[in-house]
Design an enzyme around this catalytic site. Sequence first.
Site, PDB file in Angstrom:
ATOM      1  NE  ARG A 146      -4.189  -1.420   0.249  1.00  0.00           N
ATOM      2  CZ  ARG A 146      -4.429  -2.487  -0.776  1.00  0.00           C
ATOM      3  NH1 ARG A 146      -3.373  -2.872  -1.674  1.00  0.00           N
ATOM      4  NH2 ARG A 146      -5.360  -3.170  -0.902  1.00  0.00           N
ATOM      5  CG  HIS A 157      -2.993  -0.872  -6.960  1.00  0.00           C
ATOM      6  ND1 HIS A 157      -3.391   0.083  -5.831  1.00  0.00           N
ATOM      7  CD2 HIS A 157      -2.999  -2.031  -6.832  1.00  0.00           C
ATOM      8  CE1 HIS A 157      -3.539  -0.942  -5.099  1.00  0.00           C
ATOM      9  NE2 HIS A 157      -3.468  -1.995  -5.574  1.00  0.00           N
TER      10      HIS A 157
HETATM   11  P1  NAP Z   1      -2.067 -11.408   5.116  1.00  0.00           P
HETATM   12  O1  NAP Z   1      -2.383 -12.913   4.476  1.00  0.00           O
HETATM   13  O2  NAP Z   1      -3.110 -10.855   5.957  1.00  0.00           O
HETATM   14  O3  NAP Z   1      -0.558 -11.521   5.605  1.00  0.00           O
HETATM   15  C1  NAP Z   1      -0.113 -10.276   6.315  1.00  0.00           C
HETATM   16  C2  NAP Z   1       1.465 -10.673   6.696  1.00  0.00           C
HETATM   17  O4  NAP Z   1       1.828  -9.253   7.387  1.00  0.00           O
HETATM   18  C3  NAP Z   1       1.254 -11.527   8.099  1.00  0.00           C
HETATM   19  O5  NAP Z   1       2.505 -12.228   7.961  1.00  0.00           O
HETATM   20  C4  NAP Z   1       1.473 -10.659   9.324  1.00  0.00           C
HETATM   21  O6  NAP Z   1       1.986 -11.235  10.327  1.00  0.00           O
HETATM   22  C5  NAP Z   1       2.158  -9.521   8.660  1.00  0.00           C
HETATM   23  N1  NAP Z   1       2.023  -8.277   9.510  1.00  0.00           N
HETATM   24  C6  NAP Z   1       0.857  -7.477   9.840  1.00  0.00           C
HETATM   25  N2  NAP Z   1       1.289  -6.595  10.764  1.00  0.00           N
HETATM   26  C7  NAP Z   1       2.367  -6.742  11.081  1.00  0.00           C
HETATM   27  C8  NAP Z   1       3.075  -5.849  11.624  1.00  0.00           C
HETATM   28  N3  NAP Z   1       2.724  -4.623  12.311  1.00  0.00           N
HETATM   29  N4  NAP Z   1       4.633  -6.040  11.711  1.00  0.00           N
HETATM   30  C9  NAP Z   1       4.833  -7.036  11.051  1.00  0.00           C
HETATM   31  N5  NAP Z   1       4.279  -7.852  10.394  1.00  0.00           N
HETATM   32  C10 NAP Z   1       2.746  -7.866  10.275  1.00  0.00           C
HETATM   33  O7  NAP Z   1      -2.180 -10.512   3.872  1.00  0.00           O
HETATM   34  P2  NAP Z   1      -1.734 -10.787   2.293  1.00  0.00           P
HETATM   35  O8  NAP Z   1      -2.967 -11.321   1.525  1.00  0.00           O
HETATM   36  O9  NAP Z   1      -0.498 -11.556   1.937  1.00  0.00           O
HETATM   37  O10 NAP Z   1      -1.679  -9.313   1.540  1.00  0.00           O
HETATM   38  C11 NAP Z   1      -0.823  -8.151   2.149  1.00  0.00           C
HETATM   39  C12 NAP Z   1      -1.173  -7.035   1.542  1.00  0.00           C
HETATM   40  O11 NAP Z   1      -0.778  -6.881  -0.007  1.00  0.00           O
HETATM   41  C13 NAP Z   1      -2.461  -6.597   1.433  1.00  0.00           C
HETATM   42  O12 NAP Z   1      -2.950  -6.238   2.791  1.00  0.00           O
HETATM   43  C14 NAP Z   1      -2.491  -5.729   0.479  1.00  0.00           C
HETATM   44  O13 NAP Z   1      -2.346  -4.159   1.182  1.00  0.00           O
HETATM   45  C15 NAP Z   1      -1.503  -5.814  -0.466  1.00  0.00           C
HETATM   46  N6  NAP Z   1      -2.030  -6.264  -1.836  1.00  0.00           N
HETATM   47  C16 NAP Z   1      -1.389  -5.564  -2.880  1.00  0.00           C
HETATM   48  C17 NAP Z   1      -1.748  -5.953  -4.365  1.00  0.00           C
HETATM   49  C18 NAP Z   1      -1.344  -5.114  -5.282  1.00  0.00           C
HETATM   50  O14 NAP Z   1      -1.879  -5.236  -6.544  1.00  0.00           O
HETATM   51  N7  NAP Z   1      -0.387  -4.260  -5.207  1.00  0.00           N
HETATM   52  C19 NAP Z   1      -2.607  -6.953  -4.520  1.00  0.00           C
HETATM   53  C20 NAP Z   1      -3.251  -7.956  -3.510  1.00  0.00           C
HETATM   54  C21 NAP Z   1      -2.784  -7.640  -2.161  1.00  0.00           C
HETATM   55  P3  NAP Z   1       1.524 -12.543  11.138  1.00  0.00           P
HETATM   56  O15 NAP Z   1       2.023 -13.650  10.204  1.00  0.00           O
HETATM   57  O16 NAP Z   1       1.991 -12.549  12.425  1.00  0.00           O
HETATM   58  O17 NAP Z   1      -0.132 -12.405  11.077  1.00  0.00           O
END
Ligand code: NAP
Length: 262
Positions: free
Chosen positions: A177, A225
């Site tokens: 983000r 994006h």
């Molecule tokens: P997810 O499965 O919820 O994984 C989030 C990860 O981040 C988990 O490992 C979590 O730790 C860690 N985390 C959360 N808060 C943290 C903190 N304060 N400090 C350290 N680590 C932290 O999410 P995801 O599906 O992988 O997606 C991640 C993000 O990618 C989305 O939220 C979105 O913003 C972004 N995204 C971007 C696009 C694009 O096209 N650019 C597309 C899709 C998504 P834990 O393992 O301990 O819970």
Amino acid sequence: PPLGSLAGLPGLRLIQSLWAGVDRLLQDPTLPPGVPIARMVDPAMNEAMAQTALWAVLSLHRGFFQVQAQQRERLWRQPPQPRAQEWRVLVLGLGELGGRVAQAIAGQGYAVSGWSRSARALEGLPTLHGEAALAEALGQADTVVNLLPLTPQTRGFFDAPRLAGFKPGASLVNLARGAHVDEPALLAALDAGRLGHAVLDVFAIEPLPEAHPFWRHPRVTVLPHTAAQTDRRSAAAVVALNLQALRQGLPLLHGVDAGRGY
Ligand code: NAP
């Protein structure tokens, strides 16, 4: 959906996001309380994200962004060619996307480590959690790939002090983000040559305004994006499964913890 649009739906029983990130949804102050929220976890999206991350890491490691710029100047100059195992990649966030990305990059021989909020195991890869471990890993990484969710804890994550802790000349790949990055601080670090390059898919304001310095910055690669879009073909099946679970009173898939913010 536009802020406020879910408030007038009294029969709402499930909010199923079609996006992986729910930061915008959770910022809606009129979000009906008590209605479960699920986010999109789509294997096709995970693969697309792995492709984007791999392309970025590979291009940074081999100096291909500079080569591209050189072409415009008709410059014939070979960049250095370190081995993949000599190139350290740190993946921040080891969830659905970060976990897959870390494995895809490691599959090409890179020295990958990952960082998350709580302790996470990733087959064959070193993983870290906690602030102290992060500082050390940031100082060693050649490329940092951001896949954290946007939460109150991670907003402005890449601020001036954090960027100052990067290894000199290292690169940032932000696929999560825009609000994770303090954009003026990143520009200052790039201008000073402290950071080598930034590959940015997401921005504080999207679409990126025409006058934004990122567009023409020699050390910035801009993506619109597009790192990983929702693939309707596979995402529809995920939604259908969740509707089925809701109707049958079974636990929902990919539930969001609103308190945690992801
Ligand atoms: P997810 O499965 O919820 O994984 C989030 C990860 O981040 C988990 O490992 C979590 O730790 C860690 N985390 C959360 N808060 C943290 C903190 N304060 N400090 C350290 N680590 C932290 O999410 P995801 O599906 O992988 O997606 C991640 C993000 O990618 C989305 O939220 C979105 O913003 C972004 N995204 C971007 C696009 C694009 O096209 N650019 C597309 C899709 C998504 P834990 O393992 O301990 O819970």
